[in-house]
Design a protein around this motif. Structure first.
Motif, PDB file in Angstrom:
ATOM      1  N   TYR A  47     -33.966 -44.210 -31.179  1.00  0.00           N
ATOM      2  CA  TYR A  47     -33.510 -43.956 -32.738  1.00  0.00           C
ATOM      3  C   TYR A  47     -31.992 -44.073 -32.624  1.00  0.00           C
ATOM      4  O   TYR A  47     -31.444 -44.511 -33.796  1.00  0.00           O
ATOM      5  N   LEU A  50     -31.356 -47.675 -33.632  1.00  0.00           N
ATOM      6  CA  LEU A  50     -31.772 -47.729 -34.916  1.00  0.00           C
ATOM      7  C   LEU A  50     -30.904 -47.361 -35.933  1.00  0.00           C
ATOM      8  O   LEU A  50     -30.583 -48.073 -37.156  1.00  0.00           O
ATOM      9  N   LYS A  51     -30.370 -46.157 -35.840  1.00  0.00           N
ATOM     10  CA  LYS A  51     -29.394 -45.554 -36.701  1.00  0.00           C
ATOM     11  C   LYS A  51     -28.400 -46.159 -36.859  1.00  0.00           C
ATOM     12  O   LYS A  51     -27.565 -46.486 -37.704  1.00  0.00           O
ATOM     13  N   LYS A  70     -34.715 -49.732 -43.928  1.00  0.00           N
ATOM     14  CA  LYS A  70     -34.401 -49.195 -42.672  1.00  0.00           C
ATOM     15  C   LYS A  70     -34.686 -49.685 -41.390  1.00  0.00           C
ATOM     16  O   LYS A  70     -34.364 -49.975 -40.564  1.00  0.00           O
ATOM     17  N   VAL A  71     -36.293 -49.542 -41.423  1.00  0.00           N
ATOM     18  CA  VAL A  71     -37.024 -49.807 -40.152  1.00  0.00           C
ATOM     19  C   VAL A  71     -36.683 -51.524 -39.944  1.00  0.00           C
ATOM     20  O   VAL A  71     -36.632 -51.795 -38.715  1.00  0.00           O
ATOM     21  N   GLY A 187     -40.886 -45.291 -37.326  1.00  0.00           N
ATOM     22  CA  GLY A 187     -39.778 -46.120 -37.082  1.00  0.00           C
ATOM     23  C   GLY A 187     -39.906 -47.413 -36.305  1.00  0.00           C
ATOM     24  O   GLY A 187     -39.139 -48.248 -36.044  1.00  0.00           O
ATOM     25  N   TYR A 301     -42.124 -40.324 -42.959  1.00  0.00           N
ATOM     26  CA  TYR A 301     -42.282 -39.176 -41.940  1.00  0.00           C
ATOM     27  C   TYR A 301     -42.322 -38.225 -42.432  1.00  0.00           C
ATOM     28  O   TYR A 301     -41.508 -37.622 -43.514  1.00  0.00           O
ATOM     29  N   TYR A 324     -34.387 -36.953 -36.294  1.00  0.00           N
ATOM     30  CA  TYR A 324     -33.795 -38.287 -36.963  1.00  0.00           C
ATOM     31  C   TYR A 324     -34.551 -38.773 -38.376  1.00  0.00           C
ATOM     32  O   TYR A 324     -34.651 -39.700 -38.920  1.00  0.00           O
ATOM     33  N   LEU A 327     -33.459 -40.937 -41.023  1.00  0.00           N
ATOM     34  CA  LEU A 327     -33.887 -42.259 -40.854  1.00  0.00           C
ATOM     35  C   LEU A 327     -35.129 -42.786 -41.159  1.00  0.00           C
ATOM     36  O   LEU A 327     -35.390 -43.943 -41.184  1.00  0.00           O
ATOM     37  N   LEU A 328     -35.902 -41.744 -41.146  1.00  0.00           N
ATOM     38  CA  LEU A 328     -37.548 -42.007 -41.415  1.00  0.00           C
ATOM     39  C   LEU A 328     -37.898 -41.798 -42.885  1.00  0.00           C
ATOM     40  O   LEU A 328     -39.330 -41.656 -43.099  1.00  0.00           O
TER      41      LEU A 328
END
Length: 591
Positions: A47, A50-51, A70-71, A187, A301, A324, A327-328
């Protein structure tokens, strides 16, 4: 090196695995590291990476991002320089993993072998679910499939062992259910060699169905190209209740967008209504997004995903996802290319068909429409299960309907089949009594495989060309899809509606308003279905069907019989001598 040709078909990181049974969480969580799955303890959820990539892209684009963005952008090979424009630019992505079903895995593994690489570069799995034909029942059908397809299974098993691929034996379950139970997580970017790979969007991942050649590129360590998708937003308000189910959401969406409406786009569900849907219910919706042509579908999420991860032995991933969460989920005020709003308080049970999954009807109206159109209203067979609707909750809701019929002395008027999504689901519903209820009402339990959903159905109750109606909880109902009979009128709906209609034997039956007559002559109405999302006692993993690849498969020989009628070893092409090739046969010439 020898290469292999499959007859009749057209079509960096080393990792280790653990055994399957689990009673407590077995996902490594050391020094803040969380394993991708219990089978890959040396590979971790990233993550933080990813972030970092998402922030790089956000700074460049300078606008709020959807969850899909984002993903996807979080898996860019070069987020700093990649051209990013929805609907036009081509993205170079680094997926987290590959999943293959056994029909397409054959060609994919043949191609990978020809690469000369000693091991796959990303975690990859093969799932034996497409070659099991439904005839009489799970045990006999599975035995027959293992015999008929022995050489294919041996090839896939030995190739998996040699090249570091996890192998799920026939009887394990349907690829998408296995992925949801073991490999998908919020993610993740996963590609699978099957069109219903988007099922994993129910757990917050971008999971995309691809061709075998794409999978080979990723297994070989190459970046994967995807045209930058547009994003269609589906905003859900209200909450599901009564006979309405997650299946009705995607049936409604299919009616709105049609089979082409999602082409080139990721469908992103959001809004307060999401929280009334179970994780497996969200997977159902994403799964059938393939029927509207979408690249994939995804949910943000939430607590349902957290609970599902915990119940399937992945508490550490759930806790990490909590850390996170920003982010999700989508950013506030993010932009969608199209926005559709659905009020779940007003959503009625739906049934779509025949011959196309976007011909949407309310259950309350389909009977009269069928009479007007001349469609058969007597139901020959009702079928529940498939990769779309075979969760614990699905089976429980169907069993709750069936139990009411049994309590009034009734069984199904139509033939009835039940397909568990995985060995884990089969074992759990057997332990908790659902399987017995469904069997007692007249259901025949089929193997944990695709079966009639993909046409693997040796149907005997009607003749070819005979006009008839079936109702299923599957995803597709195109002409001849299930039984090869172009006269079969196939309708798709939720498992509980299938069960109710199969008990009544008629497409005209509306369980919300209509009455049945019990064995004592008394009329009664079915109560709306009720079942737990997840088993209170936890999942029973059932029989261990997973083959872990050895740490070193270099000594393994890929098993192909020299007399095989399905697989053939060939010599490779000669190395190019650097000269032009002359007098070659022209295979195709186009203008």
């Amino acid at each position: 090196m020898a290469c292999i040709l499959l007859k009749g078909f057209t079509s960096k990181v080393l990792w280790r695995s653990l055994g399957r049974p689990y009673h407590v969480s077995t996902v490594s969580h050391q020094k803040g590291k969380v394993s991708l799955s219990r089978y890959e303890p040396g590979l971790y959820v990233k993550y933080d990476t990813l972030k970092e990539k998402v922030q790089t892209v956000r700074d460049r684009l300078n606008h709020p991002l959807t969850l899909a963005e984002k993903v996807v952008y979080g898996h860019l090979e070069d987020p700093q320089s990649q051209d990013i424009e929805r609907g036009s630019s081509y993205l170079r992505l680094i997926p987290d993993r590959v999943a293959m079903q056994d029909a397409t895995a054959q060609m994919a593994m043949l191609q990978f072998i020809s690469s000369g690489l000693p091991r796959v570069s990303v975690p990859s799995t093969i799932h034996c679910d497409h070659l099991i034909e439904a005839q009489t029942g799970s045990e006999a059908d599975l035995r027959r499939a293992k015999d008929i397809n022995k050489e294919v299974y041996n090839f896939l098993s030995t190739a998996s062992a040699k090249y570091g691929v996890g192998f799920w034996n026939p009887g394990s379950g349907i690829i998408h259910q296995i992925v949801l139970e073991n490999y998908a997580f919020p993610g993740v970017l996963l590609i699978g060699t099957d069109s219903h790979t988007p099922n994993g969007g129910g757990l917050g991942g971008v999971c995309i169905g691809v061709g075998g050649a794409d999978a080979v590129d990723v297994m070989a360590g190459l970046a994967w190209e995807l045209k930058c998708p547009k994003v269609i937003g589906i905003r859900l308000t209200g909450s599901l209740k009564g006979w309405s189910s997650p299946k009705d959401i995607i049936l409604k969406v299919a009616g709105i967008l049609t089979v082409k409406g999602g082409t080139g786009a990721i469908v992103e569900y959001h809004g307060p209504g999401v929280d009334s849907i179970s994780c497996t219910g969200m997977a159902t919706i994403c799964n059938m997004g393939a029927e509207i042509g979408a690249t994939t579908s995804i949910f943000p999420y939430n607590h349902s995903m957290h609970n599902f991860l915990k119940k399937t032995g992945r508490s550490e991933i759930a806790d990490l996802a909590d850390d996170y969460k920003d982010l999700l989920v989508p950013d506030e005020n993010c932009r969608y290319d199209r926005l559709v709003e659905i009020n779940l308080d007003e959503l009625e049970p739906h049934i779509n068909g025949p011959f196309t999954p976007d011909l949407a009807h309310k259950v309350s109206e389909v009977g009269s429409v069928a009479e007007q159109k001349g469609w058969p209203t007597d139901i020959k067979v009702g079928l529940i299960g498939s990769c779309t609707n075979s969760s614990y909750e699905d089976m429980g809701r169907s069993a709750s309907v069936a139990k009411q019929a049994l309590d009034h002395g009734l069984k199904c008027k139509s033939s009835f089949t039940v397909t568990p999504g995985s060995e884990q689901i089969r074992a759990t519903i057997e332990r908790d009594g659902y399987a017995k209820i469904l069997s007692d009402v007249g259901g025949v339990v089929l193997a944990n495989a695709c079966g009639p959903c993909i046409g693997q159905w040796d149907r005997k109750d009607v003749k070819m060309g005979e006009k008839n109606t079936i109702v299923t909880s599957y995803n597709r109902n195109f002409t001849g899809r299930n039984d090869a009979n172009p006269a079969t009128h196939a309708f798709v709906t939720s498992p509980e509606i299938v069960t109710a209609m199969t008990i009544a034997g008629s497409l005209k039956f509306n369980p919300e308003t209509d009455f049945l007559t019990g064995s004592d002559g008394q009329k009664f109405k079915l109560n709306s279905p009720n079942a737990e999302e997840l088993p209170a006692k936890g999942f029973d993993p059932g029989v261990d069907t997973y083959q872990a690849p050895p740490a070193d498969g270099s000594g393994t020989t890929v098993n192909v019989d020299s007399t095989s009628q399905r697989l053939q070893l060939l010599s490779p092409f000669d190395k190019w001598n650097g000269e032009d090739l002359e007098d070659m046969v022209v295979l195709i010439k186009v203008g």
